[in-house]
Scaffold this active site. Structure first.
Site, PDB file in Angstrom:
ATOM      1  N   PHE A  34      19.520 -12.375  -9.698  1.00  0.00           N
ATOM      2  CA  PHE A  34      18.733 -11.181 -10.038  1.00  0.00           C
ATOM      3  C   PHE A  34      19.585  -9.920  -9.829  1.00  0.00           C
ATOM      4  O   PHE A  34      19.680  -9.055 -10.695  1.00  0.00           O
ATOM      5  CB  PHE A  34      17.473 -11.131  -9.169  1.00  0.00           C
ATOM      6  CG  PHE A  34      16.549  -9.990  -9.494  1.00  0.00           C
ATOM      7  CD1 PHE A  34      15.531 -10.147 -10.433  1.00  0.00           C
ATOM      8  CD2 PHE A  34      16.683  -8.760  -8.871  1.00  0.00           C
ATOM      9  CE1 PHE A  34      14.667  -9.095 -10.739  1.00  0.00           C
ATOM     10  CE2 PHE A  34      15.830  -7.700  -9.172  1.00  0.00           C
ATOM     11  CZ  PHE A  34      14.823  -7.882 -10.113  1.00  0.00           C
ATOM     12  N   GLU A 111     -15.831 -10.133  -6.037  1.00  0.00           N
ATOM     13  CA  GLU A 111     -14.422  -9.824  -5.767  1.00  0.00           C
ATOM     14  C   GLU A 111     -14.230  -9.426  -4.315  1.00  0.00           C
ATOM     15  O   GLU A 111     -15.170  -9.026  -3.651  1.00  0.00           O
ATOM     16  CB  GLU A 111     -13.971  -8.618  -6.619  1.00  0.00           C
ATOM     17  CG  GLU A 111     -14.184  -8.820  -8.074  1.00  0.00           C
ATOM     18  CD  GLU A 111     -13.880  -7.563  -8.873  1.00  0.00           C
ATOM     19  OE1 GLU A 111     -13.288  -6.617  -8.317  1.00  0.00           O
ATOM     20  OE2 GLU A 111     -14.247  -7.557 -10.054  1.00  0.00           O
ATOM     21  N   LYS A 113     -13.002  -6.803  -1.600  1.00  0.00           N
ATOM     22  CA  LYS A 113     -12.811  -5.356  -1.522  1.00  0.00           C
ATOM     23  C   LYS A 113     -11.546  -5.110  -0.713  1.00  0.00           C
ATOM     24  O   LYS A 113     -11.496  -5.374   0.493  1.00  0.00           O
ATOM     25  CB  LYS A 113     -14.009  -4.685  -0.865  1.00  0.00           C
ATOM     26  CG  LYS A 113     -13.943  -3.174  -0.901  1.00  0.00           C
ATOM     27  CD  LYS A 113     -15.298  -2.583  -0.513  1.00  0.00           C
ATOM     28  CE  LYS A 113     -15.369  -1.094  -0.737  1.00  0.00           C
ATOM     29  NZ  LYS A 113     -14.368  -0.320  -0.043  1.00  0.00           N
ATOM     30  N   ASP A 115      -8.627  -3.023   1.113  1.00  0.00           N
ATOM     31  CA  ASP A 115      -8.697  -1.801   1.908  1.00  0.00           C
ATOM     32  C   ASP A 115      -7.371  -1.037   1.848  1.00  0.00           C
ATOM     33  O   ASP A 115      -6.575  -1.058   2.779  1.00  0.00           O
ATOM     34  CB  ASP A 115      -9.049  -2.161   3.351  1.00  0.00           C
ATOM     35  CG  ASP A 115      -9.467  -0.939   4.137  1.00  0.00           C
ATOM     36  OD1 ASP A 115      -9.694   0.113   3.520  1.00  0.00           O
ATOM     37  OD2 ASP A 115      -9.565  -1.043   5.369  1.00  0.00           O
ATOM     38  N   TYR A 224      -8.286  -4.078 -10.480  1.00  0.00           N
ATOM     39  CA  TYR A 224      -9.639  -4.650 -10.565  1.00  0.00           C
ATOM     40  C   TYR A 224     -10.566  -3.966 -11.546  1.00  0.00           C
ATOM     41  O   TYR A 224     -11.770  -4.166 -11.502  1.00  0.00           O
ATOM     42  CB  TYR A 224     -10.291  -4.685  -9.184  1.00  0.00           C
ATOM     43  CG  TYR A 224     -10.173  -3.403  -8.393  1.00  0.00           C
ATOM     44  CD1 TYR A 224     -10.742  -2.219  -8.850  1.00  0.00           C
ATOM     45  CD2 TYR A 224      -9.489  -3.393  -7.187  1.00  0.00           C
ATOM     46  CE1 TYR A 224     -10.622  -1.057  -8.133  1.00  0.00           C
ATOM     47  CE2 TYR A 224      -9.366  -2.219  -6.453  1.00  0.00           C
ATOM     48  CZ  TYR A 224      -9.938  -1.052  -6.936  1.00  0.00           C
ATOM     49  OH  TYR A 224      -9.825   0.106  -6.231  1.00  0.00           O
ATOM     50  N   LYS A 311     -19.984  -4.534   2.973  1.00  0.00           N
ATOM     51  CA  LYS A 311     -18.906  -4.316   3.947  1.00  0.00           C
ATOM     52  C   LYS A 311     -18.968  -5.348   5.071  1.00  0.00           C
ATOM     53  O   LYS A 311     -20.038  -5.597   5.632  1.00  0.00           O
ATOM     54  CB  LYS A 311     -19.039  -2.922   4.557  1.00  0.00           C
ATOM     55  CG  LYS A 311     -18.972  -1.809   3.526  1.00  0.00           C
ATOM     56  CD  LYS A 311     -17.568  -1.344   3.291  1.00  0.00           C
ATOM     57  CE  LYS A 311     -17.259  -0.273   4.297  1.00  0.00           C
ATOM     58  NZ  LYS A 311     -16.115   0.528   3.964  1.00  0.00           N
ATOM     59  N   CYS A 405       1.711  14.961  36.047  1.00  0.00           N
ATOM     60  CA  CYS A 405       2.455  13.897  35.357  1.00  0.00           C
ATOM     61  C   CYS A 405       2.594  12.665  36.263  1.00  0.00           C
ATOM     62  O   CYS A 405       3.052  12.795  37.402  1.00  0.00           O
ATOM     63  CB  CYS A 405       3.836  14.415  34.966  1.00  0.00           C
ATOM     64  SG  CYS A 405       4.867  13.143  34.216  1.00  0.00           S
ATOM     65  N   CYS A 408       6.607  12.338  37.072  1.00  0.00           N
ATOM     66  CA  CYS A 408       7.421  13.302  37.824  1.00  0.00           C
ATOM     67  C   CYS A 408       6.584  14.268  38.654  1.00  0.00           C
ATOM     68  O   CYS A 408       7.127  15.102  39.373  1.00  0.00           O
ATOM     69  CB  CYS A 408       8.338  14.068  36.878  1.00  0.00           C
ATOM     70  SG  CYS A 408       7.463  15.281  35.882  1.00  0.00           S
ATOM     71  N   CYS A 423       3.579  17.026  29.676  1.00  0.00           N
ATOM     72  CA  CYS A 423       4.315  17.298  30.905  1.00  0.00           C
ATOM     73  C   CYS A 423       5.421  18.271  30.515  1.00  0.00           C
ATOM     74  O   CYS A 423       6.247  17.975  29.665  1.00  0.00           O
ATOM     75  CB  CYS A 423       4.914  16.007  31.462  1.00  0.00           C
ATOM     76  SG  CYS A 423       6.172  16.339  32.714  1.00  0.00           S
ATOM     77  N   CYS A 429      11.878  14.942  33.818  1.00  0.00           N
ATOM     78  CA  CYS A 429      10.906  13.848  33.812  1.00  0.00           C
ATOM     79  C   CYS A 429      11.544  12.615  33.163  1.00  0.00           C
ATOM     80  O   CYS A 429      11.889  12.642  31.970  1.00  0.00           O
ATOM     81  CB  CYS A 429       9.663  14.321  33.033  1.00  0.00           C
ATOM     82  SG  CYS A 429       8.375  13.086  32.926  1.00  0.00           S
TER      83      CYS A 429
END
Ligand code: IVH
Length: 666
Positions: A34, A111, A113, A115, A224, A311, A405, A408, A423, A429
């Site tokens: 290819f 069909e 569905k 997403d 579709y 759904k 934090c 630190c 932070c 840190c």
């Protein structure tokens, strides 16, 4: 066979092999074979710029920067479907169809569905001419250049097929789970924000300004819905089978059924089986099969009466929130993570969930020890969707966001308008320091693959490095041990040294300026051309760069306002990193276009029209505005006007695309 014939033959062959590989999953030649055909075609096309074709298989690789998307109006509005969530509602819809058709028999096409995000494709004479996103349903973005890189979308249909002269086909663009997971892993390593689900990833990708990036993301598609004045059959299912013959990728999960109980069988089957599909799905779509009957049923303002979505329910579990941990990222951003008692959802065990930010925790009124509902929908990381307040123990306390934090001890800050805490101790840190170094060495940045996160951690602990500039000061004796270690020490140093040739664009990305991702780094690097200019750029100047907005501009200025950052950059200069874009020949004049009259037409990916005009002059050519027999060639981008094209063709004036043009100047 002459070159023109061979080009046509190669294009035909490559389209066919492409279809076998990406649509039928049945390749008949090896990848090497290819590639060999593709290389041959590329070479021939370079030799014959006049035979440029936007739908050539060579165009699948995309280009670096498309212009902004043009808004176009859909010929037929792109409506959505009304949703149902249970079998009872499906039965009511089925009854309403029965009533609407006054006792006629009818079939339903069931069909999956998918997403992802919907796309509308226009074909004329069997050739893809346009790909548009849904947008607001009336207007969408013209993303043709990006769509062309999706391998399962045919650029040219099977020759001799019985497709209408002009038609529209709609479907879903998807990012397969495997690609999504790999992409997120890469992003995690580069400390870039993760995509929540494949739909967002596909959508972010398809709307990217770089079709080269789109090409690298391996998007897929399922079609579709066929529209047009003369579609071949009355049956939707039959039309889709035709579309499959013409070369489109159509799901083979489509079924025609004649009763409600068969619809329920279909739903129950795919509710389980969908977990084995390579792409995300979120339900089932039911459509009255006959187009004539669809017309009888018609539309409401928002959706067709002849179709409905069912759904799937996201899987959900209830478990105990045992703790909240706080992670510190490279930019200092604090991310709260819920620790849960282990629970099984959709076959995987879940122990953690995202909590987003403080506002989210407050809104939920989370208490440590609460029982929480955890859902794993389309998202890869489970999320907390609710609290079982009735199960709450009286003596547990609300979870309060940390004020300091965890790494630190610095007091956290929350910038105006942002939901996250940071932070501020960026130079002291540890996860921030190490994170910035890890970002710097990442593959897409300086690509120093002789070091990994563990080595960064070790060098940091030993006091060898405390910022990425320190990498270039490491000496062999610092990391050399006995025998074996010497070899690996050399490898480390070689890797660091080699990074000095990494182009300026990636050096800018490697600095880790907040909000400056790969693409924006490229944009600003190319605009300002060198580090000195970039360091002095004002917010206004940055905002003038196409594709750079307020947030990035501000962040770049802030970065270089810091004396510490400037010193680090000065050190990088001293070590010999690339501090300017390599000037390509287009910057230096030549007489390569001497005596040529050139017309520019269309929209370009790599440079603006003004830049091309300047280049033409710099190389001795002349810009002319209209095509005549004296025109040497037309420098044509996307969407060259049809009348210009016709005129050029009738006068035998060559059409040169921008890649070929740029090569002419090299
Ligand atoms: S048909 C007028 N079929 O779901 C009906 N849509 O809420 C046109 N979708 O925008 C849509 N899989 O993005 C149809 N098999 C399928 C689908 C599907 C996914 C999406 C599509 C649409 C949304 C409807």
């Amino acid at each position: 066979m002459n070159d023109k014939e061979r080009i046509e033959e190669l294009r035909r062959l490559l389209h066919e092999h492409n279809r076998r590989y990406y649509i039928q999953n049945d390749p008949i030649i090896s990848d090497q074979e290819f590639d060999a055909l593709m290389n041959e075609l590329q070479t021939l096309e370079q030799r014959h710029p006049e035979l440029y074709d936007a739908n050539s298989p060579t165009q699948r690789v995309g280009s670096d920067l498309n212009g902004n998307f043009e808004q176009v109006e859909h010929k037929y509005p792109m409506l959505s479907l009304s949703n149902t969530y249970n079998e009872h509602d499906v039965a009511s819809w089925y009854d309403s169809v029965k009533r609407g058709l006054k006792g006629e028999t009818f079939e339903i096409c069931c069909e999956i569905k998918f997403d992802g995000l919907s796309i509308s494709l226009i074909y004329v004479d069997g050739r893809l001419i346009r790909g548009v996103t849904r947008g607001d349903g009336i207007h969408g973005d013209d993303v043709t250049a990006n769509v062309r890189t999706i391998r399962s979308i045919p650029l040219v249909l099977q020759p001799g097929g019985d497709y209408p002269k002009e038609f529209e086909i709609r479907g879903e663009v998807l990012m397969p789970w495997s690609v999504f997971e790999r992409l997120n892993l890469e992003r995690e390593k580069a400390e870039e924000p993760l995509f929540a689900n494949p739909r967002n990833a596909a959508s972010g990708t398809l709307k990217s300004l770089s079709s080269k990036l789109v090409a690298s993301r391996n998007l897929d598609s399922y079609l579709y819905y066929l529209l047009g004045d003369d579609v071949p059959c009355d049956g939707h299912y039959e039309n889709m089978q035709k579309a499959a013959e013409w070369g489109f990728k159509i799901s083979d999960a489509m079924r025609k059924v004649g009763s409600l109980s068969e619809i329920f069988d279909y739903i129950r089957y795919w509710d389980v089986e969908r977990k084995n599909l390579p792409v995300a799905t979120d339900g089932i779509v039911l459509k009255v099969n006959s187009l004539r009957q669809q017309r009888i049923l018609g539309y409401t303002a928002k959706s067709p009466r002849w179709a409905i979505a069912y759904k799937f329910k996201a899987e959900r579990a209830c478990t105990k929130l045992t703790d909240i941990k706080y992670q510190v990222g490279r930019t200092g951003q604090i991310t709260p993570v819920a620790c849960l008692d282990e629970v099984q959802i959709s076959g995987t065990s879940v122990r953690r969930a995202t909590l987003n930010n403080e506002d989210f925790m407050k809104k939920m009124d989370l208490h440590i020890g609460d029982y929480v509902y955890v859902e794993k929908g389309g998202e890869i990381i489970p999320k907390i969707v609710g609290v079982a307040y009735d199960k709450r123990d009286d003596n547990i306390k609300p979870a309060t966001f940390i004020t300091h934090c965890p790494e630190c001890g610095s007091e956290l800050v929350r910038y105006e308008g942002e939901a996250a805490y940071y932070c501020p101790n960026d130079s002291g840190c540890p996860p921030q320091i190490k994170g910035r170094i890890e970002h710097f060495i990442a593959r897409k940045a300086m690509n120093i693959d002789s070091i990994g996160p563990e080595t960064v951690d070790e060098y940091y602990r030993r006091g060898l490095i405390s910022n990425f500039a320190d990498l270039y000061e490491i000496k062999i004796e610092d990391i050399n041990g006995d025998g074996n270690r010497e070899r690996s020490a050399r490898k480390v140093l070689n890797g660091i040294n080699a990074s000095k040739t990494v182009p300026f664009e990636r050096v800018v990305f490697a600095l880790g300026i907040r909000f400056v991702g790969e693409t924006s780094a490229k944009l600003i690097a190319r605009h300002f051309k060198n580090m000195d200019a970039l360091m002095e750029a004002t917010e206004e100047e940055l905002k003038d760069v196409d594709g750079i907005g307020d947030v990035i501009a501000r962040s770049v200025v802030d970065y270089f306002a810091s004396e510490k950052n400037r010193m680090i950059v000065e050190r990088l200069k001293k070590y010999g990193l690339q501090m300017s874009v390599v000037s390509s020949s287009e910057d230096n004049g030549s007489d390569k276009l001497a005596g040529m009259n050139i017309v520019i037409s269309g929209v370009f990916a790599n440079h603006t029209r003004d830049e091309y005009k300047a280049m033409i002059e710099k190389h001795g050519g002349k810009n002319v505005s209209s095509i005549s027999s004296k025109t040497t060639f037309v420098l044509a981008g996307e969407k060259m006007g049809p009348s210009k094209l016709q005129k050029a063709e009738s006068l035998g004036v060559k059409i040169v695309d921008e890649d070929t043009f740029l090569k002419m100047l090299m």
